[in-house]
Design a protein around this motif. Sequence first.
Motif, PDB file in Angstrom:
ATOM      1  N   ILE A   9      -3.444  -5.995  42.352  1.00  0.00           N
ATOM      2  CA  ILE A   9      -3.594  -5.260  41.095  1.00  0.00           C
ATOM      3  C   ILE A   9      -3.995  -3.932  42.083  1.00  0.00           C
ATOM      4  CG2 ILE A   9      -5.126  -4.523  39.158  1.00  0.00           C
ATOM      5  CD1 ILE A   9      -5.750  -7.448  38.866  1.00  0.00           C
ATOM      6  N   LEU A  10      -3.483  -2.792  41.792  1.00  0.00           N
ATOM      7  CA  LEU A  10      -3.614  -1.388  42.009  1.00  0.00           C
ATOM      8  C   LEU A  10      -3.959  -0.558  40.904  1.00  0.00           C
ATOM      9  CD1 LEU A  10      -1.766  -2.872  44.542  1.00  0.00           C
ATOM     10  CD2 LEU A  10      -0.765  -0.581  44.946  1.00  0.00           C
ATOM     11  N   SER A  11      -5.164   0.187  41.062  1.00  0.00           N
ATOM     12  CA  SER A  11      -5.492   0.884  39.986  1.00  0.00           C
ATOM     13  C   SER A  11      -6.121   2.176  40.553  1.00  0.00           C
ATOM     14  CB  SER A  11      -6.672   0.326  39.200  1.00  0.00           C
ATOM     15  OG  SER A  11      -7.210   1.098  38.256  1.00  0.00           O
ATOM     16  N   SER A  12      -6.054   3.247  39.831  1.00  0.00           N
ATOM     17  CA  SER A  12      -6.291   4.567  40.052  1.00  0.00           C
ATOM     18  C   SER A  12      -8.114   4.566  39.568  1.00  0.00           C
ATOM     19  CB  SER A  12      -6.030   5.558  39.104  1.00  0.00           C
ATOM     20  OG  SER A  12      -5.976   5.538  37.976  1.00  0.00           O
ATOM     21  N   PHE A  13      -8.732   3.758  39.152  1.00  0.00           N
ATOM     22  CA  PHE A  13     -10.061   3.835  38.789  1.00  0.00           C
ATOM     23  C   PHE A  13     -10.639   2.431  38.993  1.00  0.00           C
ATOM     24  CE2 PHE A  13      -7.789   3.055  35.052  1.00  0.00           C
ATOM     25  CZ  PHE A  13      -8.061   1.844  34.232  1.00  0.00           C
ATOM     26  N   ILE A  22       3.308 -11.112  42.822  1.00  0.00           N
ATOM     27  CA  ILE A  22       3.445 -10.067  41.662  1.00  0.00           C
ATOM     28  C   ILE A  22       2.482  -8.955  41.635  1.00  0.00           C
ATOM     29  CG2 ILE A  22       1.934 -11.407  40.174  1.00  0.00           C
ATOM     30  CD1 ILE A  22       3.405 -10.527  37.773  1.00  0.00           C
ATOM     31  N   VAL A  23       2.801  -7.750  41.585  1.00  0.00           N
ATOM     32  CA  VAL A  23       1.905  -6.540  41.662  1.00  0.00           C
ATOM     33  C   VAL A  23       1.761  -6.022  40.309  1.00  0.00           C
ATOM     34  CG1 VAL A  23       1.599  -4.124  42.532  1.00  0.00           C
ATOM     35  CG2 VAL A  23       2.698  -6.013  43.873  1.00  0.00           C
ATOM     36  N   PHE A  24       0.491  -5.492  39.718  1.00  0.00           N
ATOM     37  CA  PHE A  24       0.104  -4.740  38.589  1.00  0.00           C
ATOM     38  C   PHE A  24      -0.378  -3.343  38.833  1.00  0.00           C
ATOM     39  CE2 PHE A  24      -0.336  -9.136  37.021  1.00  0.00           C
ATOM     40  CZ  PHE A  24       0.523  -9.149  35.843  1.00  0.00           C
ATOM     41  N   GLN A  58      11.542  -2.744  47.048  1.00  0.00           N
ATOM     42  CA  GLN A  58      12.160  -2.838  48.292  1.00  0.00           C
ATOM     43  C   GLN A  58      11.417  -3.552  49.621  1.00  0.00           C
ATOM     44  OE1 GLN A  58      12.838   0.942  50.057  1.00  0.00           O
ATOM     45  NE2 GLN A  58      14.230   0.490  51.786  1.00  0.00           N
ATOM     46  N   ARG A  59      10.172  -3.233  49.645  1.00  0.00           N
ATOM     47  CA  ARG A  59       9.455  -4.034  50.693  1.00  0.00           C
ATOM     48  C   ARG A  59       8.918  -5.241  50.307  1.00  0.00           C
ATOM     49  NH1 ARG A  59       5.775   1.294  52.642  1.00  0.00           N
ATOM     50  NH2 ARG A  59       7.643   2.549  53.173  1.00  0.00           N
ATOM     51  N   LEU A  60       8.810  -5.543  49.233  1.00  0.00           N
ATOM     52  CA  LEU A  60       8.229  -6.931  48.731  1.00  0.00           C
ATOM     53  C   LEU A  60       9.049  -7.930  48.099  1.00  0.00           C
ATOM     54  CD1 LEU A  60       4.639  -5.952  47.197  1.00  0.00           C
ATOM     55  CD2 LEU A  60       5.010  -7.166  49.191  1.00  0.00           C
ATOM     56  N   ASN A  61      10.206  -7.181  47.287  1.00  0.00           N
ATOM     57  CA  ASN A  61      11.299  -8.227  46.733  1.00  0.00           C
ATOM     58  C   ASN A  61      10.488  -9.174  45.723  1.00  0.00           C
ATOM     59  OD1 ASN A  61      13.857  -8.800  45.818  1.00  0.00           O
ATOM     60  ND2 ASN A  61      14.043 -10.322  47.637  1.00  0.00           N
ATOM     61  N   LYS A  62       9.584  -8.806  44.959  1.00  0.00           N
ATOM     62  CA  LYS A  62       8.933  -9.686  44.169  1.00  0.00           C
ATOM     63  C   LYS A  62       8.592  -8.820  42.720  1.00  0.00           C
ATOM     64  CE  LYS A  62       8.307 -12.599  47.327  1.00  0.00           C
ATOM     65  NZ  LYS A  62       7.365 -13.100  47.821  1.00  0.00           N
ATOM     66  N   THR A  63       7.924  -9.405  41.971  1.00  0.00           N
ATOM     67  CA  THR A  63       7.907  -8.934  40.617  1.00  0.00           C
ATOM     68  C   THR A  63       6.920  -7.746  40.479  1.00  0.00           C
ATOM     69  OG1 THR A  63       8.413 -11.115  39.640  1.00  0.00           O
ATOM     70  CG2 THR A  63       7.247  -9.410  38.092  1.00  0.00           C
ATOM     71  N   ILE A  64       7.432  -6.878  40.004  1.00  0.00           N
ATOM     72  CA  ILE A  64       6.358  -5.248  39.746  1.00  0.00           C
ATOM     73  C   ILE A  64       6.124  -5.057  38.339  1.00  0.00           C
ATOM     74  CG2 ILE A  64       6.217  -2.964  40.615  1.00  0.00           C
ATOM     75  CD1 ILE A  64       6.463  -5.102  42.871  1.00  0.00           C
ATOM     76  N   ILE A  92       7.617  -3.338  32.301  1.00  0.00           N
ATOM     77  CA  ILE A  92       6.615  -2.472  31.763  1.00  0.00           C
ATOM     78  C   ILE A  92       5.525  -3.303  31.211  1.00  0.00           C
ATOM     79  CG2 ILE A  92       6.029  -0.551  30.037  1.00  0.00           C
ATOM     80  CD1 ILE A  92       7.187   0.617  32.687  1.00  0.00           C
ATOM     81  N   LEU A  93       3.982  -2.983  31.620  1.00  0.00           N
ATOM     82  CA  LEU A  93       3.353  -3.501  30.431  1.00  0.00           C
ATOM     83  C   LEU A  93       2.725  -2.392  29.295  1.00  0.00           C
ATOM     84  CD1 LEU A  93       0.165  -5.558  31.788  1.00  0.00           C
ATOM     85  CD2 LEU A  93       0.033  -3.756  29.850  1.00  0.00           C
TER      86      LEU A  93
END
Length: 605
Positions: free
Chosen positions: A46-50, A98-100, A144-150, A197-198
């Motif tokens: 999970i990557l977040s700006s806050f 998977i990355v959120f 490209q780098r992970l080739n997984k679900t984004i 898209i979530l």
Amino acid sequence: MTETLAYHDLKRRELTRFLDYIQAYNAIKNDLPGLKKKIPGLKVAILSSFTITGIDKILQVKGLLNDIFVDVYLAPYDQYFSEILNRESGLFSFNPDIVFLFIDVARILGDLYLNPFSVPTNEFKQRMEDITNEMKKYVDILLQRLNKTIVLHNFEVPTHSPLGILDSKNQLGLFEAIEHVNGELRDFVKNKKNAYILDYDRFCSLHGKEHVMDHKMYYLGDIKLDFELFPRLCDEYMNYVRPLMGKIKKCIVLDLDNTLWGGIIGETTQASIKLGPTGEGKPYHDFQKFLLSLFNRGIILAINSKNNHDDAVQMINTHPNMVLKLKHFAALRINWNDKVNNMKEIAEELNIGTDSLVFIDDDKVNCELVASCMPEVHTIRIPEDPSNILKEMMRIDLFNVLQLTDEDLEKGSMYSAQRSRNELKAKFENYTDFLKNLEIKLVIKKGDDAQLPRLAQLTQKTNQFNMTTKRYSESDVESFIKRHDAFVLSVQVIDKFGDSGIVGEIIIIESDDAWNIDTLLLSCRVLGRNVEFKLMEHVMQKARARNIKKIIGHFIPTSKNSVARSFYEQCGFVKIKDDGNTSTYAFDLSRQQPMVVDYITILEH
């Protein structure tokens, strides 16, 4: 407390609020290393700006409640850009499945968020285009780098504009600008395998945009989402996690009286039943429309009702306002037997696990009985107030898949054909004679781009006849197709009752003199027709024609694939290794002859 006791105690807890989940996590955290070894899982970043501290713990608890071990990487505060751009970052070292990506529009707009009209319109428009391109770039790099679900959050459209009611009259109002970005990102992911898209703006609207943020916590700790909504956001994340792990529901089993219609058909006339487009019957009529929409996207429907069979069937067939007809139900249990046994029989008839079932009934006792005897079944009691039925049913998020294929859209008619097969089978004393009468054909094709969504979906959804239960994304399957030392075959099954679509898949890795079967699976819909043996016969013949000396197969046991355990041995393979987790088998083509299934025809493309 042992790991098992802690795990089961977790499932008995009533979890609603943020603190409930944190306490549940603390109660089980010492057992997590042991559970990680026992429970199938995946990695989530999970990557977040806050600040979203604590969401990782809640997501782990949510995962365990679904029998999934969710290993979470929570990126450092507001470092999403460096995590994505730096190949040596913690994100890429973690190598998630998977990355959120959760970025707040106020953060990236900066001062323009509160004062968007401090710059000329063309400059504001360019800034919004830059934001759109920045988000696209992040998704492309991750793919490209992970080739997984984004999974990318879209942006919350604010409720306030400095222009007030004139925002919509401006050449580019704040609301329109953010809505446009959301539309651009939505269109962008439509053409990207493994990107989704979530709809965070919908999430905020659902829970009330005025309540999404605790302003005090925002100013104290840059926390943009109220803590009490962390569990609800994790529910959204689980909608992507479950299908990746094959943890989805496939069938809705329905009661009839006071569920599909108002009233008890055995105690009144059809004219007195509440069902129609107006008045007291409208909630039931709308509920049937909703169920039909699920049927049309591939959800199986079945009936489990305590009723006189003939009365119920006559109601379904002849009531003028019935939306659902007999053809929409894949299995019927309309009798006076207990509903638990009926549920088990339905699962057996449909060849699916009982954990694939959702049970809906109005009766409290029946709901409690099924819930206590079959906890793997998701049990829902119809609201006492019929006007709330549709609202409550629309909250069910257990049928999400990451691809919707042609086979999904035709599943209803396919199960109807299966009922016809079962009726035919009852007329034969000899099972082989029945199979011969079916006139079965296998269409075997090399995997290609057009088949990718279905081939990936099969690896994600197939649990019973699945030799290794490896879950692959579209990109994963595509990489096998493109490899020079591997190939993918799809299996389509057709018989006299219809086309079952692509229901099987085999992935083989080649070496000089051996074929290694990485994946071999068949949908439960075609089990019992000896399709798997004909497929193996075909593979052996092709291998022999290529001067392959040996075929290697593997079986990795799970709680669901016991039906496949003896398959390789039944085909004449010899077990050559067993490390306690994986059994490895070999078939020596130079010494052994493949079994022959002469009543199934192969059509090769």
